[in-house]
Motif scaffolding. Structure first.
Motif, PDB file in Angstrom:
ATOM      1  N   PRO A  92      55.759  50.554  41.729  1.00 40.06           N
ATOM      2  CA  PRO A  92      54.988  51.289  40.686  1.00 40.06           C
ATOM      3  C   PRO A  92      55.126  52.900  40.719  1.00 40.06           C
ATOM      4  N   VAL A  93      55.219  53.168  41.784  1.00 40.56           N
ATOM      5  CA  VAL A  93      55.070  54.817  41.987  1.00 40.56           C
ATOM      6  C   VAL A  93      56.477  55.306  41.701  1.00 40.56           C
ATOM      7  N   ILE A  94      57.536  54.598  42.188  1.00 39.93           N
ATOM      8  CA  ILE A  94      58.893  54.988  41.866  1.00 39.93           C
ATOM      9  C   ILE A  94      59.166  54.943  40.240  1.00 39.93           C
ATOM     10  N   LEU A  95      58.604  53.939  39.564  1.00 41.00           N
ATOM     11  CA  LEU A  95      58.767  53.385  38.112  1.00 41.00           C
ATOM     12  C   LEU A  95      58.163  54.625  37.491  1.00 41.00           C
ATOM     13  N   TRP A  96      56.899  54.960  37.765  1.00 40.97           N
ATOM     14  CA  TRP A  96      56.142  55.904  36.931  1.00 40.97           C
ATOM     15  C   TRP A  96      56.354  57.537  37.261  1.00 40.97           C
ATOM     16  N   GLU A  97      56.710  57.594  38.527  1.00 42.38           N
ATOM     17  CA  GLU A  97      56.956  59.080  38.651  1.00 42.38           C
ATOM     18  C   GLU A  97      58.497  59.388  38.721  1.00 42.38           C
ATOM     19  N   VAL A  98      59.266  58.437  39.130  1.00 39.64           N
ATOM     20  CA  VAL A  98      60.948  59.043  38.953  1.00 39.64           C
ATOM     21  C   VAL A  98      61.357  58.302  37.675  1.00 39.64           C
ATOM     22  N   ARG A  99      61.252  57.051  37.458  1.00 44.97           N
ATOM     23  CA  ARG A  99      62.084  56.438  36.337  1.00 44.97           C
ATOM     24  C   ARG A  99      61.515  56.701  34.998  1.00 44.97           C
ATOM     25  N   ALA A 100      60.321  56.846  35.136  1.00 38.21           N
ATOM     26  CA  ALA A 100      59.581  57.172  33.633  1.00 38.21           C
ATOM     27  C   ALA A 100      60.134  58.212  33.043  1.00 38.21           C
ATOM     28  N   PRO A 101      59.674  59.532  33.796  1.00 38.78           N
ATOM     29  CA  PRO A 101      60.144  60.730  33.155  1.00 38.78           C
ATOM     30  C   PRO A 101      61.641  60.810  32.831  1.00 38.78           C
ATOM     31  N   ARG A 102      62.284  60.297  33.810  1.00 42.72           N
ATOM     32  CA  ARG A 102      63.824  60.538  33.277  1.00 42.72           C
ATOM     33  C   ARG A 102      64.094  59.779  32.171  1.00 42.72           C
ATOM     34  N   THR A 103      63.614  58.541  32.029  1.00 44.35           N
ATOM     35  CA  THR A 103      63.920  58.033  30.764  1.00 44.35           C
ATOM     36  C   THR A 103      63.347  58.853  29.555  1.00 44.35           C
ATOM     37  N   ALA A 104      61.832  59.334  29.499  1.00 44.44           N
ATOM     38  CA  ALA A 104      61.512  60.139  28.369  1.00 44.44           C
ATOM     39  C   ALA A 104      62.492  61.085  28.225  1.00 44.44           C
ATOM     40  N   LEU A 105      62.908  61.811  29.402  1.00 42.61           N
ATOM     41  CA  LEU A 105      63.664  62.927  29.134  1.00 42.61           C
ATOM     42  C   LEU A 105      64.868  62.435  28.449  1.00 42.61           C
ATOM     43  N   ALA A 106      65.407  61.430  28.797  1.00 45.08           N
ATOM     44  CA  ALA A 106      66.740  60.706  28.139  1.00 45.08           C
ATOM     45  C   ALA A 106      66.720  60.857  26.557  1.00 45.08           C
ATOM     46  N   VAL A 107      65.414  60.337  26.250  1.00 43.58           N
ATOM     47  CA  VAL A 107      65.107  60.201  24.968  1.00 43.58           C
ATOM     48  C   VAL A 107      64.938  61.458  24.058  1.00 43.58           C
ATOM     49  N   LEU A 108      64.228  62.418  24.816  1.00 45.68           N
ATOM     50  CA  LEU A 108      64.119  63.686  24.287  1.00 45.68           C
ATOM     51  C   LEU A 108      65.293  64.453  23.990  1.00 45.68           C
ATOM     52  N   VAL A 109      66.220  64.489  25.107  1.00 46.84           N
ATOM     53  CA  VAL A 109      67.280  65.397  25.094  1.00 46.84           C
ATOM     54  C   VAL A 109      68.320  64.745  24.218  1.00 46.84           C
ATOM     55  N   GLY A 110      68.598  63.272  24.135  1.00 40.61           N
ATOM     56  CA  GLY A 110      69.563  62.952  23.395  1.00 40.61           C
ATOM     57  C   GLY A 110      69.072  62.675  21.844  1.00 40.61           C
ATOM     58  N   GLY A 111      67.776  62.553  21.489  1.00 38.99           N
ATOM     59  CA  GLY A 111      67.122  62.446  20.233  1.00 38.99           C
ATOM     60  C   GLY A 111      67.347  63.612  19.509  1.00 38.99           C
TER      61      GLY A 111
END
Lengths: 310, 240
Positions: A29-48
């Motif tokens: 869960p720590v990796i999911l929330w601290e590493v993967r989640a912000p990376r995923t959110a940024l991909a959406v923001l950058v790409g969108g």
């Protein structure tokens, strides 16, 4: 169309949360929330942001080869980040790099905004953007050639390639308001861009305020692209490719491309960011390198098709 | 009634229009004729509110045009640019729908009526860049009709069309005038102008040199001098 692309982006976001260096799987869960989640959110923001800004720029300039990079915002963000490195701020202050990028993007946006306000035509806007981009790239080259040490040079070069690796929630929360503000300016411009399909004079005759549309589009695109570039570096060709891909499904009316391009851009950067994590190389393939490798041939294809059919 | 009152326009220090007055009443079809560079397109742009004159003013039913908000003006005056083209492969219906933009609606009925009037109702979903030149021109005219304007201003709508298509466009404009619209159309074909217009307004070097019934303008030696041609029996035009 928009619904399907939103679903696609959501699916890819889920995959992005489950993909890591060790392959697929539900992570800690720590990796999911601290590493993967912000990376995923940024991909959406950058790409969108890139997809939407690309669709608006192409509609505004009536050219399917237009790219938000034409506005000089990407160059401005690069320069700001490079200066943060150069003065050693990046090592001393944690957020100096994205803040430098953001400042650079906003300065470039303000310049283009001021120039666009005076210009009032698409052709003049392109020229202003190219000039701002050229100044920024000359300054980046100067900073690189005077780099204090080889490590700084290497770090700057790698940052310029663009990546979402090791980004945190701090980066995402920095980019989000900027990108969202840009999207809020751009999404309502659909009907005006439709009218501009018939030329600036006809749009004016239909009651469309062409000069203010130009300013809103330049400012909105600068924010939508600048927010992402500030934290992710240069991710090229997404703004150029995405609207052209969306046209296959949504038709050519410029206003019909805005929301689909936002979600298609998010989906494309999510997919590219999943691929760079899965490619078994010693060092992670840079996101900006992958999008350029995919985008450049497509640009060539579009250019050739354009040349053939006029 | 749309009226231009002693309009002067200077572009880059050159006088393009000089003291031109022209009034067009509802139901009237006026052909604007004159040699290349006489100022026809500029006069049409002034009437559309797109070019601000250096002197004089345009009124719509007595109200100064520049007192109207852009959208209010666009609801009442529709303008077709010379050689108008769409930058994208939009469908015929999407092009016609742009005519509703000043109204802020996407009303289906006026768009369907406009497409039927130009004979494109069965091609509504075709891409405009896949149509013939005449069909694409008619789609552009459908956009003007869809607005339902009081004043229609068309810059060379018959250029590059074969004769039958040109006649069809002019018949359509006659019908629109009969509905009570004021129609101003720039034509380079004097025969078309003479045949379909109520009046011909003849521009020469930025000045209005004739504004009368076609027969009168064509019979006058003036038209021949302005165009540097001989005008023969009926509306025939021969080399000077």
């Amino acid at each position: 169309m928009t619904a399907a692309l939103t679903l696609l982006a959501a699916g890819l976001a889920a995959v992005s949360l489950l993909v890591g260096a060790a392959g697929f799987g539900v992570p800690d869960p720590v990796i999911l929330w601290e590493v993967r989640a912000p990376r995923t959110a940024l991909a959406v923001l950058v790409g969108g942001g890139l997809g939407l800004a690309g669709a608006v720029m192409q509609g505004l300039l009536r050219n399917r080869l237009a790219d938000p990079g034409l506005l000089g915002v990407t160059g401005g963000a690069s320069l700001g980040a490079v200066l943060a490195y150069y003065w050693g701020l990046a090592a001393a202050v944690p957020l100096a790099l994205p803040l430098g990028g953001l400042a650079g993007a906003l300065v470039a946006a303000a310049l283009v905004f001021a120039l666009a306000a005076r210009a009032g035509t698409g052709a003049a806007l392109i020229l202003a953007g190219i000039a701002v981009a050229a100044i920024a790239s000359a300054a980046v080259a100067m900073a690189l050639s005077f780099a204090p040490n080889p490590f700084a040079l290497a770090e700057i070069t790698v940052w310029l390639l663009g990546s979402l690796e090791d980004r945190s929630w701090r980066d995402a929360t920095l980019a989000a308001p900027v990108v969202l503000a840009g999207a809020a300016l751009l999404l309502p411009l659909g009907a005006r861009l439709d009218a501009l399909a018939l030329g600036e004079a006809t749009a004016e005759s239909l009651g469309v305020p062409v000069a203010s549309t130009m300013r809103l589009a330049a400012l909105g695109a600068a924010l939508a692209v600048g927010g992402g570039t500030a934290v992710a570096g240069g991710v090229g060709f997404v703004g150029l490719i995405v609207p052209n891909l969306v046209r296959f499904g949504a038709g050519e009316r410029p206003g019909a491309l805005l929301a689909p391009s936002l979600w298609a851009g998010a989906a494309l950067v999510l997919a590219a960011d999943i691929v760079v994590r899965l490619v078994p190389l010693q060092q992670e393939l840079r996101l900006g390198v992958l999008t350029a490798l995919l985008g450049a041939p497509l640009l060539l294809h579009l250019a050739l098709r354009h040349a053939r059919f006029g | 009634m749309i009226a231009a009152e002693t309009i002067a326009v200077r572009l880059d220090g050159r006088t393009v229009l000089d003291g031109v007055s022209l009034a067009v009443a509802p139901g009237e079809l006026v052909a604007l004729v004159g040699p290349n560079g006489a100022g026809k397109s500029t006069l049409l742009r002034v009437l559309a509110g797109l070019t601000r004159p250096a002197a004089g003013r345009v009124t719509l039913d007595g109200v100064a045009l520049n007192a109207l908000a852009p959208r209010a003006r666009a609801r009442r005056i529709a303008w077709l640019e010379q050689g108008a083209r769409a930058a994208w492969g939009m469908t015929v219906r999407e092009i016609a729908l742009l005519g509703r933009l000043p109204h802020g609606d996407a009303a289906a009925a006026p768009v369907a009526a406009a497409l039927a009037a130009v004979g494109l109702d069965r091609m509504a979903d075709r891409r405009i860049d896949r149509l013939s030149g005449g069909e694409a021109r008619r789609a552009m005219i459908a956009r003007v009709l869809a607005t339902g304007p009081d004043v229609m201003l068309l810059d060379e709508p018959c250029a590059d069309l074969d004769p039958a298509q040109g006649f069809a466009v002019m018949r359509l404009l006659r019908e629109e005038a009969a509905k009570g619209r004021a129609v101003v159309v720039i034509l380079h074909d004097l025969a078309l102008a003479a045949r379909y217009a109520d009046r011909m307004a003849l521009l020469e070097s930025g000045r209005l040199v004739a504004d009368a019934a076609p027969d009168a303008v064509m019979a006058d030696a003036l038209a021949g001098r302005v165009f540097r041609v001989r005008i023969g029996e009926g509306p025939t035009v021969l080399p000077a």
